[in-house]
Design a protein around this motif. Structure first.
Motif, short mmCIF file in Angstrom:
data_model
loop_
_atom_site.label_atom_id
_atom_site.label_comp_id
_atom_site.label_asym_id
_atom_site.label_seq_id
_atom_site.Cartn_x
_atom_site.Cartn_y
_atom_site.Cartn_z
N VAL A 108 0.85 -1.19 0.00
CA VAL A 108 0.00 0.00 0.00
C VAL A 108 0.89 1.24 0.00
O VAL A 108 1.82 1.36 0.81
N SER A 109 0.59 2.17 -0.91
CA SER A 109 1.41 3.38 -1.00
C SER A 109 0.64 4.65 -0.64
O SER A 109 1.25 5.70 -0.44
N ASN A 110 -0.70 4.56 -0.56
CA ASN A 110 -1.52 5.73 -0.23
C ASN A 110 -2.61 5.31 0.75
O ASN A 110 -3.27 4.29 0.53
N VAL A 111 -2.82 6.09 1.79
CA VAL A 111 -3.90 5.79 2.73
C VAL A 111 -4.65 7.08 3.03
O VAL A 111 -4.05 8.11 3.35
N ALA A 112 -5.97 7.04 2.86
CA ALA A 112 -6.84 8.18 3.16
C ALA A 112 -7.49 7.95 4.51
O ALA A 112 -8.07 6.90 4.76
N LEU A 113 -7.40 8.96 5.37
CA LEU A 113 -7.87 8.84 6.75
C LEU A 113 -8.99 9.83 7.02
O LEU A 113 -8.88 11.02 6.71
N ARG A 114 -10.06 9.34 7.63
CA ARG A 114 -11.17 10.20 8.05
C ARG A 114 -10.72 11.04 9.23
O ARG A 114 -10.17 10.52 10.20
N LEU A 115 -10.99 12.33 9.19
CA LEU A 115 -10.40 13.25 10.17
C LEU A 115 -11.10 13.22 11.52
O LEU A 115 -10.47 13.07 12.56
N GLY A 116 -12.40 13.41 11.55
CA GLY A 116 -13.08 13.54 12.83
C GLY A 116 -12.88 14.93 13.44
O GLY A 116 -12.25 15.81 12.85
N GLY A 117 -13.43 15.12 14.64
CA GLY A 117 -13.37 16.42 15.31
C GLY A 117 -14.73 17.07 15.37
O GLY A 117 -15.50 17.01 14.42
N GLU A 118 -15.02 17.71 16.49
CA GLU A 118 -16.33 18.33 16.70
C GLU A 118 -16.37 19.79 16.27
O GLU A 118 -17.44 20.33 16.01
N THR A 119 -15.22 20.45 16.19
CA THR A 119 -15.15 21.85 15.79
C THR A 119 -14.03 22.02 14.77
O THR A 119 -13.16 21.15 14.63
N ILE A 120 -14.05 23.16 14.08
CA ILE A 120 -12.98 23.44 13.12
C ILE A 120 -11.63 23.49 13.83
O ILE A 120 -10.64 22.95 13.34
N THR A 121 -11.60 24.12 14.99
CA THR A 121 -10.35 24.22 15.75
C THR A 121 -9.83 22.85 16.13
O THR A 121 -8.64 22.55 15.97
N GLU A 122 -10.71 21.99 16.63
CA GLU A 122 -10.29 20.65 17.02
C GLU A 122 -9.79 19.86 15.82
O GLU A 122 -8.80 19.13 15.89
N ALA A 123 -10.48 19.98 14.69
CA ALA A 123 -10.07 19.27 13.49
C ALA A 123 -8.67 19.70 13.06
O ALA A 123 -7.82 18.86 12.73
N ALA A 124 -8.42 21.00 13.07
CA ALA A 124 -7.10 21.50 12.69
C ALA A 124 -6.03 21.02 13.66
O ALA A 124 -4.90 20.68 13.25
N GLU A 125 -6.35 20.96 14.94
CA GLU A 125 -5.40 20.47 15.93
C GLU A 125 -5.09 18.99 15.72
O GLU A 125 -3.95 18.55 15.89
N ARG A 126 -6.11 18.22 15.37
CA ARG A 126 -5.91 16.79 15.10
C ARG A 126 -4.99 16.60 13.89
O ARG A 126 -4.12 15.72 13.89
N VAL A 127 -5.19 17.40 12.87
CA VAL A 127 -4.33 17.35 11.69
C VAL A 127 -2.88 17.63 12.09
O VAL A 127 -1.96 16.91 11.69
N GLN A 128 -2.69 18.69 12.86
CA GLN A 128 -1.34 19.06 13.27
C GLN A 128 -0.68 17.95 14.09
O GLN A 128 0.48 17.60 13.86
N ARG A 129 -1.43 17.39 15.04
CA ARG A 129 -0.86 16.34 15.90
C ARG A 129 -0.50 15.11 15.08
O ARG A 129 0.58 14.52 15.26
N PHE A 130 -1.38 14.70 14.18
CA PHE A 130 -1.09 13.53 13.34
C PHE A 130 0.16 13.78 12.50
O PHE A 130 1.00 12.89 12.33
N GLY A 131 0.28 15.00 11.97
CA GLY A 131 1.46 15.32 11.18
C GLY A 131 2.74 15.22 11.99
O GLY A 131 3.74 14.67 11.52
N GLU A 132 2.71 15.73 13.20
CA GLU A 132 3.90 15.75 14.04
C GLU A 132 4.26 14.36 14.57
O GLU A 132 5.44 13.99 14.63
N GLU A 133 3.23 13.60 14.98
CA GLU A 133 3.49 12.35 15.71
C GLU A 133 3.47 11.10 14.83
O GLU A 133 4.00 10.06 15.23
N VAL A 134 2.87 11.22 13.66
CA VAL A 134 2.77 10.03 12.79
C VAL A 134 3.52 10.27 11.47
O VAL A 134 4.47 9.55 11.16
#
Length: 318
Positions: free
Chosen positions: A287-313
């Motif tokens: 597998v070379s590409n994986v699409a992930l469902r984001l989740g999050g209850e607010t725009i701010t939370e969604a953006a924070e989840r994106v940032q954390r996944f980028g940094e930690e994964v």
């Protein structure tokens, strides 16, 4: 491994601000692509079973909100510069083929070659009827439309003769910036989707939660990949010329959850280390590409989840 954010244009994603925030956050976090789903209308009386949930229920049946997919992709092209843009998936028979080919080519040119065309044959009979699209022959129509796109995008004087679409004596310009065509990822988990990929696609892009063909663990997906490779070889196509992706149809979570049958941890849930291990296991089977469902209850939370996944994964997986 290339990571993408998968969005559904409802719930959180019903405003300019939401898409703008998440797209720009995803680009900054080094996600490779972002996808938008495809529905045009939602029937008030839905009888079709959704293939990707236990029991066939579709969570959006009561909402009705859905941005047009291609217009949304166009918007995202204008507010990003590097993020690739995936239709996930475009239900091919819903739109007139020549007009659709024009819209897709325009998106590819104006995005500087960032379009990925994810396509599928669809599942919701009621939506087909409302759009006067051929449901019973949707597979054959999908194949013809893709063939027509490719003719329009590659031929100097495009021509095509089929049951569902025919044209000749036309000039089609501009053609897509990516040559010979933008990447074409074929959605679906069954043999028909595999055959379509081998015949027409550059990549196979199954979902992980089809209740008839579960790909919700790396080992289960590995069986599908092996089957797909064998079919490609039988059709005299080199399997190495076909990219393998996966659409993970559940939000990533920093808390472990079991998959539906309780046999394993659901992929991309748990610790960031667990998620990196999931990515490594998928890469090991091709597998070379994986699409992930984001989740999050607010725009701010969604953006924070994106940032954390980028940094930690993402940053630690590469």
């Amino acid at each position: 491994m290339q990571f993408g954010i998968s969005t559904l244009s409802r719930s959180l994603y019903t405003s300019r601000e939401a898409y703008l925030s998440v797209a720009q956050s995803a680009e900054q976090a080094c996600f490779d692509f972002m996808s938008v789903n495809d529905h045009i209308i939602v029937p008030t009386n839905l009888g079709s079973a959704y293939p990707y949930t236990v029991g066939g229920g579709w969570s959006a049946a009561e909402q009705g909100h859905c941005f047009d997919q291609l217009v949304t992709i166009s918007f995202l092209a204008g507010c990003t510069s590097q993020l690739r843009l995936l239709t996930s998936v475009m239900v091919v028979p819903y739109r007139p083929p020549i007009q659709t080919a024009k819209m897709l080519a325009t998106i590819d040119v104006l995005s500087n070659g960032r379009l990925i065309l994810g396509v599928g044959a669809g599942w919701m009979e009621e939506e087909f009827r409302a759009l006067d699209a051929p449901f019973k022959e949707r597979g054959a129509a999908t194949d013809e439309y893709i063939e027509a796109y490719k003719a329009l995008w590659t031929q100097d004087r495009p021509h095509y003769q089929g049951k569902f679409v025919s044209f000749n004596d036309i000039i089609f310009a501009p053609q897509p910036l990516q040559k010979p065509t933008p990447p074409i990822w074929i959605g679906g988990e069954g043999q028909a989707a595999m055959r379509r990929t081998i015949k027409l696609g550059t990549g196979w892009y199954p979902g992980n939660n089809n209740q008839r063909t579960l790909f919700d663990t790396p080992s289960r997906l590995a069986n599908g990949v092996e089957k797909h490779r064998a079919m490609a070889e039988q059709a005299d196509r080199d399997p190495a010329t076909i990219d393998i992706g996966l659409n993970v149809q559940g939000a990533f979570k920093w808390k472990a959850h079991e998959n539906n049958d309780g046999t394993a941890r659901r992929m991309f849930t748990g610790s960031s280390e667990d998620m990196r291990e999931d990515a490594e296991a998928l890469a090991a089977i091709g597998v070379s590409n994986v699409a992930l469902r984001l989740g999050g209850e607010t725009i701010t939370e969604a953006a924070e989840r994106v940032q954390r996944f980028g940094e930690e994964v993402i940053a630690k997986a590469q």
